[in-house]
Scaffold this active site. Structure first.
Site, PDB file in Angstrom:
ATOM      1  N   ARG A   1       0.814  -1.232   0.000  1.00 41.44           N
ATOM      2  CA  ARG A   1       0.000   0.000   0.000  1.00 41.44           C
ATOM      3  C   ARG A   1       0.844   1.278   0.000  1.00 41.44           C
ATOM      4  NH1 ARG A   1      -5.588  -0.605   1.702  1.00 41.44           N
ATOM      5  NH2 ARG A   1      -6.212  -2.296   0.331  1.00 41.44           N
TER       6      ARG A   1
ATOM      7  N   ARG B   1      -6.683  11.750  -7.302  1.00 45.10           N
ATOM      8  CA  ARG B   1      -7.508  10.561  -7.149  1.00 45.10           C
ATOM      9  C   ARG B   1      -8.999  10.801  -7.446  1.00 45.10           C
ATOM     10  NH1 ARG B   1     -10.754   7.280  -6.386  1.00 45.10           N
ATOM     11  NH2 ARG B   1     -10.837   5.510  -4.951  1.00 45.10           N
TER      12      ARG B   1
ATOM     13  N   ASP C   1      -6.636  -3.850  -7.423  1.00 48.54           N
ATOM     14  CA  ASP C   1      -7.153  -4.458  -6.192  1.00 48.54           C
ATOM     15  C   ASP C   1      -7.383  -5.941  -6.443  1.00 48.54           C
ATOM     16  OD1 ASP C   1      -8.355  -3.517  -3.405  1.00 48.54           O
ATOM     17  OD2 ASP C   1      -9.537  -5.189  -4.154  1.00 48.54           O
TER      18      ASP C   1
ATOM     19  N   TYR D   1     -14.498 -12.417   0.384  1.00 51.28           N
ATOM     20  CA  TYR D   1     -15.300 -11.262  -0.047  1.00 51.28           C
ATOM     21  C   TYR D   1     -16.475 -11.688  -0.917  1.00 51.28           C
ATOM     22  CZ  TYR D   1     -11.672  -8.222   1.774  1.00 51.28           C
ATOM     23  OH  TYR D   1     -10.810  -7.575   2.605  1.00 51.28           O
TER      24      TYR D   1
HETATM   25  O1  CP3 Z   1      -0.021  -2.371  -2.271  1.00 54.12           O
HETATM   26  C1  CP3 Z   1      -0.741  -1.692  -3.020  1.00 54.12           C
HETATM   27  O2  CP3 Z   1      -1.116  -0.541  -2.779  1.00 54.12           O
HETATM   28  C2  CP3 Z   1      -1.129  -2.256  -4.331  1.00 54.12           C
HETATM   29  C3  CP3 Z   1      -2.513  -2.135  -4.702  1.00 54.12           C
HETATM   30  C4  CP3 Z   1      -3.513  -2.881  -3.862  1.00 54.12           C
HETATM   31  C5  CP3 Z   1      -4.762  -2.341  -3.425  1.00 54.12           C
HETATM   32  N1  CP3 Z   1      -5.445  -3.315  -2.774  1.00 54.12           N
HETATM   33  C6  CP3 Z   1      -5.225  -0.961  -3.699  1.00 54.12           C
HETATM   34  C7  CP3 Z   1      -6.354  -0.452  -2.927  1.00 54.12           C
HETATM   35  C8  CP3 Z   1      -3.458  -4.182  -3.404  1.00 54.12           C
HETATM   36  C9  CP3 Z   1      -2.338  -5.178  -3.562  1.00 54.12           C
HETATM   37  C10 CP3 Z   1      -4.682  -4.445  -2.738  1.00 54.12           C
HETATM   38  C11 CP3 Z   1      -4.988  -5.767  -2.189  1.00 54.12           C
HETATM   39  C12 CP3 Z   1      -6.130  -5.906  -1.300  1.00 54.12           C
HETATM   40  N2  CP3 Z   1      -7.371  -5.391  -1.431  1.00 54.12           N
HETATM   41  C13 CP3 Z   1      -6.097  -6.720  -0.159  1.00 54.12           C
HETATM   42  C14 CP3 Z   1      -4.919  -7.528   0.290  1.00 54.12           C
HETATM   43  C15 CP3 Z   1      -3.904  -6.679   0.973  1.00 54.12           C
HETATM   44  C16 CP3 Z   1      -4.330  -6.177   2.290  1.00 54.12           C
HETATM   45  O3  CP3 Z   1      -4.428  -4.953   2.444  1.00 54.12           O
HETATM   46  O4  CP3 Z   1      -4.561  -7.005   3.177  1.00 54.12           O
HETATM   47  C17 CP3 Z   1      -7.357  -6.653   0.448  1.00 54.12           C
HETATM   48  C18 CP3 Z   1      -7.781  -7.349   1.709  1.00 54.12           C
HETATM   49  C19 CP3 Z   1      -8.168  -5.815  -0.371  1.00 54.12           C
HETATM   50  C20 CP3 Z   1      -9.577  -5.457  -0.176  1.00 54.12           C
HETATM   51  C21 CP3 Z   1      -9.715  -3.997  -0.011  1.00 54.12           C
HETATM   52  N3  CP3 Z   1      -9.632  -3.096  -1.060  1.00 54.12           N
HETATM   53  C22 CP3 Z   1      -9.893  -3.249   1.177  1.00 54.12           C
HETATM   54  C23 CP3 Z   1     -10.052  -3.863   2.545  1.00 54.12           C
HETATM   55  C24 CP3 Z   1      -9.904  -1.885   0.835  1.00 54.12           C
HETATM   56  C25 CP3 Z   1      -9.960  -0.700   1.771  1.00 54.12           C
HETATM   57  C26 CP3 Z   1     -11.220   0.063   1.745  1.00 54.12           C
HETATM   58  C27 CP3 Z   1     -10.987   1.429   2.335  1.00 54.12           C
HETATM   59  O5  CP3 Z   1     -11.242   2.405   1.632  1.00 54.12           O
HETATM   60  O6  CP3 Z   1     -10.529   1.518   3.489  1.00 54.12           O
HETATM   61  C28 CP3 Z   1      -9.748  -1.814  -0.553  1.00 54.12           C
HETATM   62  C29 CP3 Z   1      -9.679  -0.594  -1.401  1.00 54.12           C
HETATM   63  C30 CP3 Z   1      -8.324  -0.250  -1.904  1.00 54.12           C
HETATM   64  N4  CP3 Z   1      -7.523  -1.090  -2.613  1.00 54.12           N
HETATM   65  C31 CP3 Z   1      -7.638   0.998  -1.737  1.00 54.12           C
HETATM   66  C32 CP3 Z   1      -6.411   0.868  -2.395  1.00 54.12           C
HETATM   67  C33 CP3 Z   1      -5.348   1.909  -2.558  1.00 54.12           C
HETATM   68  C34 CP3 Z   1      -8.115   2.211  -0.961  1.00 54.12           C
HETATM   69  C35 CP3 Z   1      -9.239   2.936  -1.474  1.00 54.12           C
HETATM   70  C36 CP3 Z   1      -9.095   3.792  -2.695  1.00 54.12           C
HETATM   71  O7  CP3 Z   1      -8.053   4.410  -2.995  1.00 54.12           O
HETATM   72  O8  CP3 Z   1     -10.161   3.904  -3.316  1.00 54.12           O
END
Ligand code: CP3
Length: 354
Positions: free
Chosen positions: A30, A43, A79, A154
């Site tokens: 992240r 964004r 994601d 999920y």
């Molecule tokens: O490392 C990286 O930043 C690479 C990109 C990446 C994202 N998600 C971008 C993202 C990766 C590898 C993921 C994987 C992911 N997504 C996981 C496994 C890694 C981990 O964190 O445990 C999981 C469980 C998810 C599911 C998911 N997607 C969650 C729980 C969330 C957060 C929701 C929130 O807003 O709090 C997301 C959304 C997400 N995926 C964001 C990002 C940068 C944040 C929201 C956004 O920018 O819109």
């Protein structure tokens, strides 16, 4: 035209191959995202799924942390559930919550909602993003896919869950549907990472964040064989793979022989014990508590030093956090960690053997 890219293998690839490095490689899960002001400024307020339709924007976000921190890798901005948007699951990623499926997988009647991906139709924006990134980058691009248990959690629950009860209920009570789902999710993961690698990603990380919810017995019975197929499939692409999960300390003996090149540890794991036990057969990555970035800088750097020292028994080591960067993290602290790891990492990892 002559390439200006460096010719010696990058430290990340050397470390994952357990070969000598001239500096300890570092990147952060992240690393792109809300902790960066330059991310927040481009964004917009739409779902990440909307951003992912725009390869130029997705690539820009992917490259931001490399430009700011000098990390040893970029990780594709996408994601783990993004590949499923075109399936009839009513999938969305809700800011502040996470992935939501309006039409979740609850039983045998739902299984036809999972279908193989068509790379040309479903992954063309991702392929374009990878193209833009790899032509701009001088460090490796890490591609990734979700681990089948975590993605299933999920798609079955329909939303983030604490205890994964619906997922486990299906797993225990309808083993046939469970394995069907796992097979389909591994197929999707292999298609996704296949496209990423074909377009220039040189490492693959499998994010199986919630796998630590399983007992070793259930891991072996319900998931391990599917991860073996995933790891073998990534190997045939010719790139090293990293397997990351949270709370995996009790599963490490089961994970170690799956076929991944490296394992990413969360901060609850004892890095030194893992390095002593498994450092001869795998590279290790991790595992500083992301909350330590909220400590003062001297304390933070002492923690980074301790982590590097603990990693010393592992031949291959990649510095990372034990989970993703928290949105409120000060980017200046991450920059300080990168400089420290690059300047002092090697000495701290070798000192105890002198
Ligand atoms: O490392 C990286 O930043 C690479 C990109 C990446 C994202 N998600 C971008 C993202 C990766 C590898 C993921 C994987 C992911 N997504 C996981 C496994 C890694 C981990 O964190 O445990 C999981 C469980 C998810 C599911 C998911 N997607 C969650 C729980 C969330 C957060 C929701 C929130 O807003 O709090 C997301 C959304 C997400 N995926 C964001 C990002 C940068 C944040 C929201 C956004 O920018 O819109």
């Amino acid at each position: 035209m002559q390439s200006t890219k460096p010719t010696s293998p990058p430290p990340l690839l050397l470390a994952l191959g357990r070969l000598p490095v001239d500096r300890v490689p570092v990147w952060f899960m992240r690393q792109a995202g809300r902790s960066l002001p330059e991310y927040r400024s481009i964004r917009g307020s739409e779902s990440i799924l909307h951003v992912l339709k725009d390869p130029e924007l997705s690539a820009k976000i992917t490259l931001q942390p490399v430009e700011r921190y000098g990390v040893d890798a970029a990780i594709l901005y996408s994601d783990i559930v993004a590949p499923y948007v075109s399936m009839p699951l009513e999938l969305d990623i809700v800011p502040g919550l996470g992935p939501v499926a309006g039409a979740p997988l609850r039983g045998p009647g739902d299984l036809d909602r999972l279908r193989p991906l068509d790379p040309d139709r479903d992954l063309s924006a991702m392929a374009k993003t990878v193209d833009i990134c790899t032509s701009a980058l001088e460090v490796p691009l890490i591609g990734f896919a979700g681990g089948p248990f975590t993605v299933a959690s999920y798609l079955v629950e329909g939303r983030p869950s604490r205890d994964y009860l619906l997922t486990k209920e299906l797993m225990f009570n309808d083993e046939q549907s469970w394995h069907h789902i796992m097979d389909a999710l591994v197929d999707v993961a292999l298609t996704v990472v296949g496209v990423q690698v074909a377009h220039g990603a040189s490492v693959v990380q499998v994010f199986d964040s919630w796998i630590g919810a399983l007992s070793p017995r259930h891991f072996n019975r319900f998931v391990k064989g599917h991860l073996e197929r995933l790891a073998a499939g990534i190997s045939t692409l010719g790139v090293p793979s990293i397997y990351f999960g949270v709370g995996t300390v009790g599963l490490l003996p089961e994970i170690i022989d799956i076929g991944f090149a490296a394992i990413g540890l969360d901060w609850r794991s004892n890095l030194r014990s893992a390095a002593l036990k498994y450092g001869g057969s795998m590279a290790l990555q991790g595992n500083l508590d992301p909350a330590v970035l909220f400590a003062t800088e001297p304390l933070l750097l002492a923690e980074v030093a301790a982590t590097l020292e603990e990693s010393a028994p592992a031949a291959g080591y990649v510095f990372n956090l034990g989970h993703g960067v928290l949105p409120a993290t000060d980017p200046g602290k991450l920059a300080a960690v990168v400089s420290f790891v690059h300047e002092s990492g090697l000495a701290l990892r070798t000192e105890e053997f002198e």
